[in-house]
Write an enzyme that holds these catalytic residues in place. Structure first.
Site, PDB file in Angstrom:
ATOM      1  N   SER A 193       0.736  -1.282   0.030  1.00 16.62           N
ATOM      2  CA  SER A 193       0.107  -0.013   0.098  1.00 16.62           C
ATOM      3  C   SER A 193       0.891   1.381   0.011  1.00 16.62           C
ATOM      4  O   SER A 193       1.566   1.451  -0.737  1.00 16.62           O
ATOM      5  CB  SER A 193      -0.965   0.008   1.281  1.00 16.62           C
ATOM      6  OG  SER A 193      -1.884   0.932   1.139  1.00 16.62           O
ATOM      7  N   ASP A 206      -2.585   6.108  -3.507  1.00 17.75           N
ATOM      8  CA  ASP A 206      -1.563   5.682  -2.781  1.00 17.75           C
ATOM      9  C   ASP A 206      -1.027   4.387  -3.690  1.00 17.75           C
ATOM     10  O   ASP A 206      -1.645   4.180  -4.835  1.00 17.75           O
ATOM     11  CB  ASP A 206      -1.688   5.207  -1.365  1.00 17.75           C
ATOM     12  CG  ASP A 206      -2.682   4.088  -1.367  1.00 17.75           C
ATOM     13  OD1 ASP A 206      -3.649   3.946  -2.188  1.00 17.75           O
ATOM     14  OD2 ASP A 206      -2.736   3.382  -0.178  1.00 17.75           O
ATOM     15  N   ASP A 265      -1.218   1.270  -3.801  1.00 16.45           N
ATOM     16  CA  ASP A 265      -2.171   0.153  -4.242  1.00 16.45           C
ATOM     17  C   ASP A 265      -3.476   0.735  -4.437  1.00 16.45           C
ATOM     18  O   ASP A 265      -4.549   0.056  -5.021  1.00 16.45           O
ATOM     19  CB  ASP A 265      -2.582  -1.003  -3.324  1.00 16.45           C
ATOM     20  CG  ASP A 265      -3.135  -0.639  -1.994  1.00 16.45           C
ATOM     21  OD1 ASP A 265      -3.194   0.676  -1.677  1.00 16.45           O
ATOM     22  OD2 ASP A 265      -3.652  -1.480  -1.292  1.00 16.45           O
ATOM     23  N   ASP A 267      -6.241   1.932  -3.033  1.00 13.28           N
ATOM     24  CA  ASP A 267      -7.386   1.615  -2.235  1.00 13.28           C
ATOM     25  C   ASP A 267      -7.669   2.776  -1.205  1.00 13.28           C
ATOM     26  O   ASP A 267      -8.599   2.988  -0.650  1.00 13.28           O
ATOM     27  CB  ASP A 267      -7.058   0.531  -1.130  1.00 13.28           C
ATOM     28  CG  ASP A 267      -5.982   0.798  -0.177  1.00 13.28           C
ATOM     29  OD1 ASP A 267      -5.369   1.880  -0.261  1.00 13.28           O
ATOM     30  OD2 ASP A 267      -6.137  -0.131   0.708  1.00 13.28           O
TER      31      ASP A 267
END
Length: 445
Positions: A100, A240, A242, A244
């Protein structure tokens, strides 16, 4: 949570804490637990742009196939896209290789079940126990029973089409700077916004394996804030590593965080009669200004621990469909089963287009109380958090706020950090309070 699984899967320094051998075992154990009784024994695998992703993916794929389960590789893909594709492709489970917003040295592995939801603590514990027991009892099929690997060539197209279907508005006339964090959204995010008609200026969209989250993305929005002003854009969006999560920037270069985005979207849903159970779920990190703004609109606020998994639990428990975190992890259960930065951005953009109001005006619906957060790197989080010296110090500092603020000290669920947050009316006082607590934590550690 156990020894391996934290609040967002397994994380650690790649090739040290999270080695290829461990990834292989996690693949075997995960395949056995999640796909052993599935009529369609296949697992979707996606990853972000970290240099260690190829290495860990190879090991994870080998582990899954060695347990007799097929693999559907979707390549570099946002975490929420993997959740969607797991459902779309009717797989037994989904796996994401990503850390992440963490630095490039780290990587992680997290699972989704067949329905696209993150695993329960109980299922994670079952996988962890198998890994710790060297996957004892997991079969080693041979011949035609070994798992196969297939590349899903249209995975990105499937997700882009799905994301666009959730918006329902034409974004023509909006100029948007999109910070892709050199991460998983570097291709799909600009495609989604462009396809809906926006003029998109992508930045940090050239990943090289080591520049993910490096001075960019939702944890470092400064470059985006400058770019929005210099490009004379209507707003900016920061994802960010990833994708999410998402944060926004208004036309004047001011940051609009997850709390403000939730207030904007919650009030819009409320006015349309679409806010399920008239409830929004937030975490203890949300600004008091959010609580005041939502209560003023007659919206119930439910508070939970930090972590989107806990937000999801409370959503399901309360019959709610919308909630999230100040960091920009925001869940719209009507659209996806997990936090999705691109879908969240589309809901925000829809409000901007429907109301005809600029982001600056919409963000003004919430008055933020001064809030200060500092991360302290520690060797032993448990030692610090269990210290009576720290507990006494927190109580002493809270008395200084005289009921007009709060202090929150908590360990990170994914990094060796203790987070110190203070909220109140006077920033100068907050700096003094946080400074004293940080010094005490360093002395304890």
């Amino acid at each position: 949570m156990g020894v391996m699984f934290g609040t967002d899967g397994v994380r650690g320094v790649a090739n040290r804490d999270l080695s290829p051998l461990l990834a292989f075992k996690i693949g075997r154990a995960g395949a056995h637990v999640l796909a052993r009784q599935s009529p369609n024994a296949a697992m979707v695998i996606g990853r972000d742009t970290r240099i260690s992703g190829d290495m860990l993916e190879a090991a994870l794929v080998a582990g899954i196939c060695s347990a007799g389960v097929d693999v559907l590789k979707v390549g570099v893909m946002p975490t929420p896209a993997v959740a969607y594709l797991t459902r779309k492709l009717e797989a037994a489970a989904g796996v994401v290789i990503s850390a992440s917003h963490n630095p490039v040295d780290d990587n992680g592995i997290k699972f989704f079940g067949a329905t696209g939801y993150k695993l329960s603590d109980e299922v994670e514990a079952e996988i962890e126990a198998l890994v710790m027991d060297e996957c004892a009892g997991v079969p080693w099929p041979t011949g035609g029973r070994v798992g196969r690997v297939r590349q899903v060539g249209d995975a990105a197209d499937l997700y882009v089409k799905f994301a666009c279907s959730t918006a329902g508005v034409d974004l023509s006339g909006l100029k948007i700077v999109v910070d892709c964090a050199n991460g998983a959204a570097y291709q799909v995010a600009p495609r989604v916004y462009s396809r809906l008609g926006a003029e998109v200026v992508p930045i940090f969209n050239r990943p090289d394996g080591i520049n993910i989250n490096d001075g960019c993305g939702s944890t470092h929005p400064e470059a985006l804030m400058e770019a929005v002003v210099s490009e004379k854009a209507d707003l900016g969006l920061a994802h960010d590593g990833d994708a999410d999560r998402v944060l926004a920037v208004d036309a004047d270069g001011r940051l609009v965080d997850g709390d403000q985005i939730m207030v904007i979207c919650a009030r819009s849903l409320h006015e349309k009669g679409l806010l399920a159970n008239e409830t929004v779920v937030v975490t203890v990190m949300s600004n008091l200004g959010l609580h005041l703004a939502l209560r003023e609109s007659g919206i119930r606020v439910v508070q939970t621990k930090v972590g989107d998994r806990y937000v999801l639990e409370e959503l399901l428990r309360n019959g709610a469909r919308f909630g999230g975190e100040q960091s920009g992890h925001i869940i719209f259960l009507d659209h996806n089963t997990t936090g999705d930065g691109i879908l969240t951005a589309l809901q925000l953009l829809s409000v901007i287009k429907e109301t005809g109001k600029p982001l600056k005006e919409l963000a003004g619906q919430m008055e933020r109380l001064p809030q200060l957060l500092e991360n302290v790197r520690v060797a032993d989080k448990a030692l610090v958090m269990n210290s009576p010296v720290l507990a006494e110090a927190i109580e002493r500092e809270e008395r200084l706020l005289e009921g007009m603020g709060r202090i929150l000290v908590r360990p990170s669920g994914t990094e060796p950090l203790v987070r110190v947050m203070a909220e109140g009316k006077n920033m100068g006082q907050l700096k003094e309070i946080v400074g004293r607590l940080v010094n005490i934590i360093k002395e304890i550690d």
